[in-house]
Enzyme design. Structure first.
Site, PDB file in Angstrom:
ATOM      1  N   SER A 263       3.627 -34.996 -93.843  1.00  0.00           N
ATOM      2  CA  SER A 263       2.888 -36.184 -94.256  1.00  0.00           C
ATOM      3  C   SER A 263       3.825 -37.348 -94.606  1.00  0.00           C
ATOM      4  O   SER A 263       4.981 -37.140 -94.987  1.00  0.00           O
ATOM      5  CB  SER A 263       2.021 -35.864 -95.478  1.00  0.00           C
ATOM      6  OG  SER A 263       1.147 -34.798 -95.196  1.00  0.00           O
TER       7      SER A 263
HETATM    8  N1  SAH Z   1       2.092 -30.532 -96.562  1.00  0.00           N
HETATM    9  C1  SAH Z   1       2.542 -30.464 -95.199  1.00  0.00           C
HETATM   10  C2  SAH Z   1       1.473 -31.005 -94.280  1.00  0.00           C
HETATM   11  C3  SAH Z   1       1.410 -30.239 -93.028  1.00  0.00           C
HETATM   12  S1  SAH Z   1       0.075 -30.741 -91.979  1.00  0.00           S
HETATM   13  C4  SAH Z   1       3.815 -31.244 -95.005  1.00  0.00           C
HETATM   14  O1  SAH Z   1       3.955 -32.346 -95.578  1.00  0.00           O
HETATM   15  O2  SAH Z   1       4.669 -30.792 -94.237  1.00  0.00           O
HETATM   16  C5  SAH Z   1      -1.219 -29.646 -92.515  1.00  0.00           C
HETATM   17  C6  SAH Z   1      -0.955 -28.171 -92.353  1.00  0.00           C
HETATM   18  O3  SAH Z   1      -2.170 -27.486 -92.628  1.00  0.00           O
HETATM   19  C7  SAH Z   1      -0.499 -27.720 -90.981  1.00  0.00           C
HETATM   20  O4  SAH Z   1       0.720 -27.049 -91.075  1.00  0.00           O
HETATM   21  C8  SAH Z   1      -1.617 -26.788 -90.507  1.00  0.00           C
HETATM   22  O5  SAH Z   1      -1.155 -25.701 -89.736  1.00  0.00           O
HETATM   23  C9  SAH Z   1      -2.186 -26.322 -91.837  1.00  0.00           C
HETATM   24  N2  SAH Z   1      -3.553 -25.810 -91.757  1.00  0.00           N
HETATM   25  C10 SAH Z   1      -4.619 -26.304 -91.073  1.00  0.00           C
HETATM   26  N3  SAH Z   1      -5.716 -25.548 -91.273  1.00  0.00           N
HETATM   27  C11 SAH Z   1      -5.337 -24.549 -92.110  1.00  0.00           C
HETATM   28  C12 SAH Z   1      -6.018 -23.438 -92.698  1.00  0.00           C
HETATM   29  N4  SAH Z   1      -7.306 -23.179 -92.455  1.00  0.00           N
HETATM   30  N5  SAH Z   1      -5.318 -22.611 -93.503  1.00  0.00           N
HETATM   31  C13 SAH Z   1      -4.004 -22.834 -93.759  1.00  0.00           C
HETATM   32  N6  SAH Z   1      -3.294 -23.865 -93.247  1.00  0.00           N
HETATM   33  C14 SAH Z   1      -3.962 -24.712 -92.429  1.00  0.00           C
END
Ligand code: SAH
Length: 217
Positions: A65
């Site tokens: 993000s």
């Molecule tokens: N906080 C992270 C954001 C990653 S993007 C950062 O700043 O790096 C959001 C993440 O949510 C992705 O890695 C995606 O794989 C995960 N995600 C999406 N749906 C999900 C679910 N049902 N359970 C667990 N993770 C999930």
């Protein structure tokens, strides 16, 4: 965690230009954003943009993000230092590291094992100990360690996943992007007498929450 001299100038500039200028004021949050080496969580090919004012691509078609979103979501959690936090969407682990700086313990759930393993390696190498990473569908939350004082979801849901709200303590705060892919709204939801009391923080655009408790986009 001591501030690494590497990229410290980039971090100071990020603080001033991206965070303080947009209204992030909490000194603990600003200090955490200054301490965590974002460059360690971005892929090698994105290194020059580690402190750019935007989300960056990581593996598995996901994103790390934008720094401002991380700061805004973190500030909205109103962490004093001892809280238990559930994060859905470990991704790169960058937000997890910021939470480790500010909370008592962090449980972070990610559906892609590959991302969780890489995040764990990085968090360990930076010396964080107050976290556990889980590979699972986070739309179910993680009942084993519930209830949580705070919950943060870093992927967008069409509607509030009911199991997440169930796992929030009374008086606790849940921060989550809600809405369809083009028009999401970042919401802070407090549990008051068992009921959600929400307010909108800003418009936003996150990758979708993908799970069986979430209807298809
Ligand atoms: N906080 C992270 C954001 C990653 S993007 C950062 O700043 O790096 C959001 C993440 O949510 C992705 O890695 C995606 O794989 C995960 N995600 C999406 N749906 C999900 C679910 N049902 N359970 C667990 N993770 C999930």
């Amino acid at each position: 965690m001591p501030i690494s001299p590497n990229h410290k100038r980039d971090r100071l500039k990020m603080l001033a230009d991206q965070l303080e200028r947009r209204g992030i004021r909490n000194p603990r949050v600003l200090r955490a954003m200054l301490s965590v080496p974002r460059e360690r969580f971005v892929p090698a090919g994105e290194l020059v943009d580690a402190y750019a004012d935007r989300a960056l691509n990581i593996d598995c078609g996901q994103t790390i993000s934008q720094p401002y979103m991380v700061a805004l979501m973190t500030e909205s959690l109103e962490l004093a230092g001892r809280e238990s936090v559930l994060e859905i969407g470990t991704g790169s682990g960058y937000q997890t590291a910021v939470l480790c700086e500010l909370a008592g313990c962090v449980t972070s759930v990610e559906r892609h094992a590959e991302l969780s393993i890489a995040a764990d390696r990085m968090l360990q190498s930076l010396g964080y100990k107050n976290y556990q990473l889980i590979v699972a569908d986070g739309t179910y939350g993680w009942p084993e360690a519930a209830p949580y004082d705070r919950i943060i979801c870093t992927a967008a849901a069409q509607r509030m996943p009911p199991l997440l709200f169930d796992q929030l303590s009374e008086g606790g705060i849940l921060v989550i992007p809600l809405g369809a892919s083009e028009a999401q709204s970042l919401e802070a939801v407090r549990k008051v007498n068992g009921q959600p009391r929400s307010h909108k923080l800003t418009g936003c655009r996150f990758v979708p929450l993908v799970g069986s408790e979430e209807p298809r986009w």
